[in-house]
Design a protein around this motif. Structure first.
Motif, short mmCIF file in Angstrom:
data_model
loop_
_atom_site.label_atom_id
_atom_site.label_comp_id
_atom_site.label_asym_id
_atom_site.label_seq_id
_atom_site.Cartn_x
_atom_site.Cartn_y
_atom_site.Cartn_z
N LEU A 172 0.80 -1.22 0.00
CA LEU A 172 0.00 0.00 0.00
C LEU A 172 0.84 1.28 0.00
CD1 LEU A 172 -2.86 -0.92 2.52
CD2 LEU A 172 -2.84 -1.13 0.03
N GLY A 173 2.16 1.16 0.23
CA GLY A 173 2.99 2.34 0.28
C GLY A 173 2.71 3.21 1.48
N VAL A 174 2.52 2.58 2.65
CA VAL A 174 2.18 3.31 3.88
C VAL A 174 3.11 2.88 5.00
CG1 VAL A 174 -0.26 3.55 3.29
CG2 VAL A 174 0.51 1.52 4.55
N GLU A 228 -14.13 3.64 7.14
CA GLU A 228 -12.76 3.67 6.65
C GLU A 228 -12.59 2.98 5.30
OE1 GLU A 228 -11.20 3.40 11.28
OE2 GLU A 228 -10.91 1.72 9.92
N ILE A 229 -13.63 2.35 4.79
CA ILE A 229 -13.51 1.59 3.54
C ILE A 229 -13.15 2.48 2.36
CG2 ILE A 229 -14.83 0.24 1.86
CD1 ILE A 229 -16.10 -1.26 4.17
N ALA A 230 -13.66 3.72 2.35
CA ALA A 230 -13.33 4.64 1.26
C ALA A 230 -11.84 4.95 1.24
CB ALA A 230 -14.14 5.93 1.39
N ASP A 231 -11.24 5.09 2.44
CA ASP A 231 -9.80 5.35 2.52
C ASP A 231 -9.00 4.14 2.06
OD1 ASP A 231 -9.34 8.07 4.21
OD2 ASP A 231 -11.14 7.05 4.89
N ILE A 232 -9.47 2.94 2.40
CA ILE A 232 -8.81 1.73 1.94
C ILE A 232 -8.85 1.65 0.42
CG2 ILE A 232 -8.89 -0.80 1.98
CD1 ILE A 232 -10.03 -0.59 4.83
N SER A 233 -9.98 2.01 -0.16
CA SER A 233 -10.11 2.00 -1.62
C SER A 233 -9.09 2.91 -2.28
CB SER A 233 -11.52 2.44 -2.03
OG SER A 233 -12.51 1.57 -1.49
N GLU A 248 -14.43 -8.06 -2.69
CA GLU A 248 -13.20 -8.56 -3.29
C GLU A 248 -11.98 -7.80 -2.77
OE1 GLU A 248 -13.63 -8.31 -7.49
OE2 GLU A 248 -15.21 -9.84 -7.60
N MET A 249 -12.12 -6.49 -2.64
CA MET A 249 -11.01 -5.67 -2.14
C MET A 249 -10.66 -6.04 -0.70
SD MET A 249 -10.91 -1.53 -1.68
CE MET A 249 -12.16 -1.60 -0.38
N LEU A 250 -11.68 -6.20 0.14
CA LEU A 250 -11.43 -6.55 1.54
C LEU A 250 -10.86 -7.96 1.67
CD1 LEU A 250 -14.57 -5.01 3.29
CD2 LEU A 250 -12.29 -4.02 3.00
N LEU A 251 -11.30 -8.87 0.82
CA LEU A 251 -10.75 -10.23 0.83
C LEU A 251 -9.28 -10.21 0.44
CD1 LEU A 251 -13.75 -12.18 -0.74
CD2 LEU A 251 -12.84 -12.52 1.57
N ASP A 252 -8.90 -9.37 -0.51
CA ASP A 252 -7.49 -9.24 -0.89
C ASP A 252 -6.66 -8.74 0.29
OD1 ASP A 252 -7.96 -10.11 -3.44
OD2 ASP A 252 -7.94 -8.12 -4.37
#
Length: 340
Positions: A172-174, A228-233, A248-252
């Protein structure tokens, strides 16, 4: 004799580190449970070398290094930590640490580091016609550290979460801010209270992934707060069009965190875990519904709780490793073997 300070909140980590020291290194050893205790020793000038952990309560290793610099105190610091993020290593170097060694410290790596820094060298005797024989280093007193099961499992989890954080940071580059893991044995009602506290009054999405190996079984549970899901996106550079893509994004993300964490634990206790596929327990749900669905299999559980947060982002999520009650005896046996 060189005054050495070993600073780590885990008795298990201190024991492993002291065992890894070169036997011939002439040191007197003192210990600190966290950075504030270490600073008391350092301000008195009682440590020439310090082996320093990063993830600690009260005052962490980053804060200790900053305090040393700000107060102009002299001490040669080697960081020994489970936080192996590239950014963590860069930050401690900028703060004055001479070297970084990942946990658990390999004795040969520790020896090589001490030698490279000139800390194993002893002054040569003055040249005389009859130079005295070198003085033998007296045996180092044994440290009888009483290590309990929870402390040991907390330290194993600490190392594992650090490896998971390093992978997440790279993807994620964080920079991932790491807590001290909490280890508890819960009845289902107590687990309910813990999860409800983690929820902080919000709705959430939850995923789980089962694991089993060598008589040890359980589930990893990952909670995401909906706000917080928008920030994860944005971090994933992925804008889900619907709930299917959100899942799918959360499973990844769950695969990254849970897989790396379980891999770190299995490597330390020499167990190969078979892992199921991550499963979505629900989107935008409540703690009550999660407990109701799973109360039979979580009747009593050993829980390791890790709360990750991402620096500079409104992202905070809770990972719980839930071991079955039947797994505790086998897990305890594996940990005792590791300690002895």
């Amino acid at each position: 004799m060189i005054p050495l300070l070993v600073c780590d909140d885990s008795m298990m980590a201190r024991k492993q580190l002291i065992r890894a020291l070169p036997a011939e290194w002439p040191v007197t050893i003192s210990q600190a449970n966290h950075g504030e205790e270490a600073m008391l020793v350092l301000r008195q000038g009682l440590a020439e070398v310090m082996l320093l952990d990063l993830t600690m309560p009260v005052m962490d290793g980053f804060e200790v290094l900053a305090a040393l610099r700000d107060e102009g105190l002299s001490c040669k610091v080697i960081v020994v930590s489970g936080d192996v993020q590239e950014e963590a290593i860069r930050r401690v170097s900028d703060l004055g640490a001479l070297a970084f060694i990942k946990k658990p410290a390999d004795p040969e790596k520790l020896r090589e580091t001490l030698s490279r820094l000139g800390l194993l060298d002893t002054p040569a005797p003055a040249s005389t016609s009859s130079a005295p024989a070198p003085v033998a280093v007296p045996p180092r007193p044994a440290f009888e550290l009483k290590i309990n099961f929870r402390d040991a499992l907390r330290e194993i989890s600490n190392v594992a979460m650090g490896r998971a954080a390093a992978l997440l940071a790279k993807v994620l580059g964080v920079f991932v801010q790491l807590p001290v893991p909490a280890v508890n044995i819960f009845e289902v009602s107590e687990l309910h209270m813990t999860l409800a506290d983690a929820q902080r009054g919000e709705r959430f999405s939850a995923l789980c992934q089962g694991f089993i190996g060598d008589g040890i079984a359980g589930e990893a549970l990952l909670l995401f707060h909906d706000s917080e899901i928008a920030d994860i996106s944005r971090l994933f550079k992925w804008q889900p069009k619907d709930e299917t893509e959100t899942s799918e994004m959360l499973l990844d993300l769950a695969s990254i965190l849970i897989g790396a964490c379980l891999s770190g634990i299995s490597e330390q206790i020499d167990v190969r875990f078979s892992q199921g596929h991550p499963q979505l327990l629900g989107l935008h749900g409540s703690i009550d519904s999660l407990i109701h669905v799973n109360q039979q299999r979580w009747r009593k559980t050993l829980a390791v709780e890790i709360s990750y947060s991402l620096e500079g982002h409104n992202v905070h999520f809770d990972l719980l490793l839930l071991f079955t009650e039947d797994s505790i005896q086998r897990l305890s046996h594996k940990i005792n073997y590791l300690l002895n």
